[in-house]
Design an enzyme around this catalytic site. Structure first.
Site, PDB file in Angstrom:
ATOM      1  N   ARG A   1       0.826  -1.197   0.000  1.00 25.37           N
ATOM      2  CA  ARG A   1       0.000   0.000   0.000  1.00 25.37           C
ATOM      3  C   ARG A   1       0.869   1.260   0.000  1.00 25.37           C
ATOM      4  O   ARG A   1       0.553   2.248  -0.643  1.00 25.37           O
ATOM      5  CB  ARG A   1      -0.885  -0.014   1.252  1.00 25.37           C
ATOM      6  N   TYR A   2       1.943   1.230   0.769  1.00 26.09           N
ATOM      7  CA  TYR A   2       2.798   2.409   0.921  1.00 26.09           C
ATOM      8  C   TYR A   2       4.006   2.275  -0.002  1.00 26.09           C
ATOM      9  O   TYR A   2       4.361   1.169  -0.424  1.00 26.09           O
ATOM     10  CB  TYR A   2       3.288   2.494   2.365  1.00 26.09           C
TER      11      TYR A   2
ATOM     12  N   ARG B   1       7.204   0.077   1.999  1.00 25.98           N
ATOM     13  CA  ARG B   1       7.043  -1.048   2.938  1.00 25.98           C
ATOM     14  C   ARG B   1       5.850  -1.903   2.562  1.00 25.98           C
ATOM     15  O   ARG B   1       4.907  -1.420   1.942  1.00 25.98           O
ATOM     16  CB  ARG B   1       6.905  -0.542   4.375  1.00 25.98           C
TER      17      ARG B   1
ATOM     18  N   CYS C   1      -4.103 -18.017  14.424  1.00 27.60           N
ATOM     19  CA  CYS C   1      -3.721 -17.249  15.608  1.00 27.60           C
ATOM     20  C   CYS C   1      -3.794 -18.165  16.822  1.00 27.60           C
ATOM     21  O   CYS C   1      -4.362 -19.251  16.762  1.00 27.60           O
ATOM     22  CB  CYS C   1      -4.675 -16.072  15.812  1.00 27.60           C
TER      23      CYS C   1
ATOM     24  N   CYS D   1      -9.630 -12.753  18.049  1.00 24.46           N
ATOM     25  CA  CYS D   1     -10.280 -11.522  18.496  1.00 24.46           C
ATOM     26  C   CYS D   1     -11.580 -11.376  17.715  1.00 24.46           C
ATOM     27  O   CYS D   1     -11.577 -11.469  16.487  1.00 24.46           O
ATOM     28  CB  CYS D   1      -9.402 -10.314  18.206  1.00 24.46           C
TER      29      CYS D   1
ATOM     30  N   CYS E   1     -11.719  -8.977  14.613  1.00 24.80           N
ATOM     31  CA  CYS E   1     -10.584  -9.140  13.690  1.00 24.80           C
ATOM     32  C   CYS E   1     -10.819  -8.435  12.355  1.00 24.80           C
ATOM     33  O   CYS E   1     -11.846  -8.618  11.715  1.00 24.80           O
ATOM     34  CB  CYS E   1     -10.346 -10.626  13.426  1.00 24.80           C
TER      35      CYS E   1
ATOM     36  N   ARG F   1      -9.203  -9.042   9.715  1.00 22.22           N
ATOM     37  CA  ARG F   1      -9.003 -10.007   8.623  1.00 22.22           C
ATOM     38  C   ARG F   1      -9.818 -11.271   8.821  1.00 22.22           C
ATOM     39  O   ARG F   1      -9.405 -12.351   8.412  1.00 22.22           O
ATOM     40  CB  ARG F   1      -7.524 -10.372   8.472  1.00 22.22           C
TER      41      ARG F   1
ATOM     42  N   ASP G   1     -12.149  -0.994  12.718  1.00 28.69           N
ATOM     43  CA  ASP G   1     -12.451  -1.033  11.280  1.00 28.69           C
ATOM     44  C   ASP G   1     -13.922  -1.354  11.000  1.00 28.69           C
ATOM     45  O   ASP G   1     -14.617  -1.933  11.839  1.00 28.69           O
ATOM     46  CB  ASP G   1     -11.560  -2.078  10.598  1.00 28.69           C
TER      47      ASP G   1
ATOM     48  N   ASP H   1      -7.711   3.684  10.036  1.00 27.57           N
ATOM     49  CA  ASP H   1      -7.192   2.996   8.847  1.00 27.57           C
ATOM     50  C   ASP H   1      -8.255   3.198   7.773  1.00 27.57           C
ATOM     51  O   ASP H   1      -9.405   2.777   7.940  1.00 27.57           O
ATOM     52  CB  ASP H   1      -6.933   1.518   9.153  1.00 27.57           C
TER      53      ASP H   1
ATOM     54  N   LYS I   1      -3.178   4.324   7.096  1.00 29.89           N
ATOM     55  CA  LYS I   1      -3.508   4.865   8.414  1.00 29.89           C
ATOM     56  C   LYS I   1      -3.472   6.386   8.403  1.00 29.89           C
ATOM     57  O   LYS I   1      -2.483   6.977   7.997  1.00 29.89           O
ATOM     58  CB  LYS I   1      -2.526   4.304   9.429  1.00 29.89           C
TER      59      LYS I   1
HETATM   60  C1  LIG Z   1      -0.135  -0.691   8.893  1.00 36.62           C
HETATM   61  C2  LIG Z   1       0.406  -1.071   7.600  1.00 36.62           C
HETATM   62  C3  LIG Z   1       1.760  -0.876   7.297  1.00 36.62           C
HETATM   63  C4  LIG Z   1       2.723  -0.258   8.277  1.00 36.62           C
HETATM   64  O1  LIG Z   1       2.375   1.072   8.514  1.00 36.62           O
HETATM   65  P1  LIG Z   1       3.293   1.952   9.466  1.00 36.62           P
HETATM   66  O2  LIG Z   1       2.539   3.229   9.621  1.00 36.62           O
HETATM   67  O3  LIG Z   1       4.606   2.106   8.781  1.00 36.62           O
HETATM   68  O4  LIG Z   1       3.436   1.197  10.749  1.00 36.62           O
HETATM   69  C5  LIG Z   1       2.209  -1.239   6.064  1.00 36.62           C
HETATM   70  N1  LIG Z   1       1.388  -1.780   5.144  1.00 36.62           N
HETATM   71  C6  LIG Z   1       0.082  -1.962   5.393  1.00 36.62           C
HETATM   72  C7  LIG Z   1      -0.777  -2.528   4.332  1.00 36.62           C
HETATM   73  C8  LIG Z   1      -0.447  -1.629   6.641  1.00 36.62           C
HETATM   74  O5  LIG Z   1      -1.748  -1.831   6.886  1.00 36.62           O
END
Ligand SMILES: *Cc1c(COP(=O)(O)O)cnc(C)c1O
Length: 463
Positions: free
Chosen positions: A136-137, A140, A149, A153, A156, A158, A317, A354, A361
């Site tokens: 997504r980002y 990362r 798990c 929870c 959840c 997911r 969520d 989120d 986020k």
């Molecule tokens: C939460 C999340 C991350 C990590 O986000 P940070 O703000 O860097 O902790 C990375 N990818 C996805 C899809 C996430 O939901």
């Protein structure tokens, strides 16, 4: 609420019936009477805990006075129920509002639909270039390594895939995930989650960590887990010795209530911290469980004492099954208002929503900037004290090379609002904006500097 089953006494010292060479009961051993006869060695064995999880009405009814709503929830729940004896023993059997209980015991409310409900509210599947890898980002990825798990929870995010024993990630999935990461050099941070990576067989987890470490551009690896809370026995010296070989490795633990921090959990956290693993926490804001400043403050204070740095507080969520756990967003803002300034900055998580649909986020907090004019910012503190910050009138900015427009290789297309500030773009347009607004061949809007070079013009400042 009426009690429907036999009474169970918590905190009861188990009768000592194990063999005499057994060590005395470890501090914090605390179990529902159902397991009073279990030896300490078994109780402290994570495999025993996993294979004796509770999942049915009959079993749960033996340790908890279930309410009619819970009985109904146990008969027809929306996703898997499984609770370790250790965690189940933290439940107050007579209090339907017990914050431990509400996290794991299903109720009929989880079958109630609500406006804005999704199976996959964060649109993770829509951001997965390969199964189980959410990119997504820009720099990362989230790597889902298991659907299992230690306990489940009820809220959840997911639940669409977690707990489904028939939907497991296989070697071919891991290969595809690792291959994608290896050929995507912009990825410098890999976050392992699931499910819970700490329920994987240790040699599989070790192999995955080794494969990721072998990728040069992967700078840090993180693990998101709730095993230290549901199954602290799993955090063995042997597991930790394996983990410490893969530094820099960070671990984020999901905590929702101070009652989750038992002597067993303290031991597990200390082992991780002593191995040099920086610990963070994530907490979901849950109606009736932790939706108060006092409850969150107590949890955050306990976490920092355990060397866990609070990281995120999440708005719940819009996920199927979680409707009755949702609070308003303002409740989270109120909680942050009650923390910032009132306690150590280290004890304050970032409250985030989120983004439904998959925007990632989004931090949300009280407003501290009251007003602004050129040269002045008016700010308020936590007490309501209002001050003025006088800005420099000769500030021209740190000069950095600004990326060429679209041709620059570091441009990922996700520069966002920071890209507007750096001059990489001038606008961000919603989808279809140009088509809607350029009807009848209206003129194209662009800065003069891009049309024709102007001679003898002094270069503009601040680039
Ligand atoms: C939460 C999340 C991350 C990590 O986000 P940070 O703000 O860097 O902790 C990375 N990818 C996805 C899809 C996430 O939901």
């Amino acid at each position: 609420m009426t009690a429907v089953s036999e009474t169970v006494v918590l905190d009861e010292e188990p009768p000592h019936q194990s063999s005499s060479e057994e060590p005395p009961p470890s501090r914090g051993t605390r179990r529902a009477a159902l397991w009073a006869g279990v030896s300490d060695a078994q109780w402290e064995d994570w495999r025993w805990q996993l294979s004796h999880r509770l999942n049915g009405l009959d079993e749960l009814g033996k340790i908890i006075n279930l309410t009619p709503e819970e009985v109904e929830g146990c008969r027809s729940h929306h996703f898997r129920v499984d609770i370790t004896p250790y965690f189940a023993s933290l439940i107050d059997p007579d209090d339907p509002y017990c914050p431990i209980r509400r996290q794991v015991i299903p109720t009929s409310k989880e079958l109630v639909a609500f406006d804005g409900m999704y199976a996959d509210s964060l649109n993770e599947d829509g951001h997965s270039p390969v199964p189980g890898l959410v990119h997504r980002y820009p720099d990362r990825v989230l790597m889902l390594v298991t659907t299992q798990c230690a306990s489940y929870c009820r809220y959840c995010t997911r639940s669409r895939l977690v707990g489904d024993a028939s939907a497991q990630f296989r070697r071919a999935d891991y290969e595809a995930q690792i291959d994608y990461i290896a050929r995507t050099p912009q990825i410098r941070d890999v976050l392992l989650s699931g499910g819970d990576p700490f329920v994987l067989p240790q040699r599989i987890l070790e192999e995955l960590l080794g494969r990721l470490r072998a990728i040069e551009h992967v700078e840090i690896i993180r693990i998101g887990t709730r095993v230290p809370v549901f199954l602290p026995q799993r955090i063995t010296p042997d597991l930790v010795d394996m983990l410490r070989r893969f530094h820099p490795l960070w671990v984020n633990v999901h905590f929702n209530h101070a009652r989750e921090i038992t002597p067993e959990v303290s031991t597990a956290l200390a082992r991780l911290a002593d191995a040099g693993i920086p610990l963070g926490s994530q907490t979901v804001l849950l109606a009736g469980i932790n939706d108060s400043t006092e409850v969150i403050r107590e949890l955050m204070h306990k976490l920092v004492r355990e060397r866990v740095r609070p990281y995120y507080l999440y708005q719940c969520d819009l996920v199927e099954g979680a409707g009755h756990f949702r609070t308003t967003v303002s409740k989270g803002i109120e909680i942050i208002e009650g923390l910032r300034g009132h306690t150590s900055g280290y004890a304050i998580p970032t409250f985030v929503v989120d983004a439904p649909g998959g925007g990632g986020k989004i931090p949300v907090m009280p407003q501290y900037v009251i007003s602004q004019a050129p040269g002045k910012v008016v700010l308020r503190n936590f007490e309501g004290f209002i001050t003025t910050y006088e800005e420099p009138n000769d500030y021209s900015g740190h000069t950095v090379a600004r990326p060429e427009r679209a041709s620059d290789r570091s441009v990922t297309g996700q520069e966002g609002v920071a890209g507007l500030l750096s001059g990489l773009a001038d606008t961000i347009k919603p989808q279809g904006f140009d088509q809607v607004h350029q009807r009848l061949g209206a003129a194209v809007w662009e800065p003069l500097e891009q049309r024709a070079p102007v001679e003898n013009e002094p270069s503009s400042s601040g680039n």
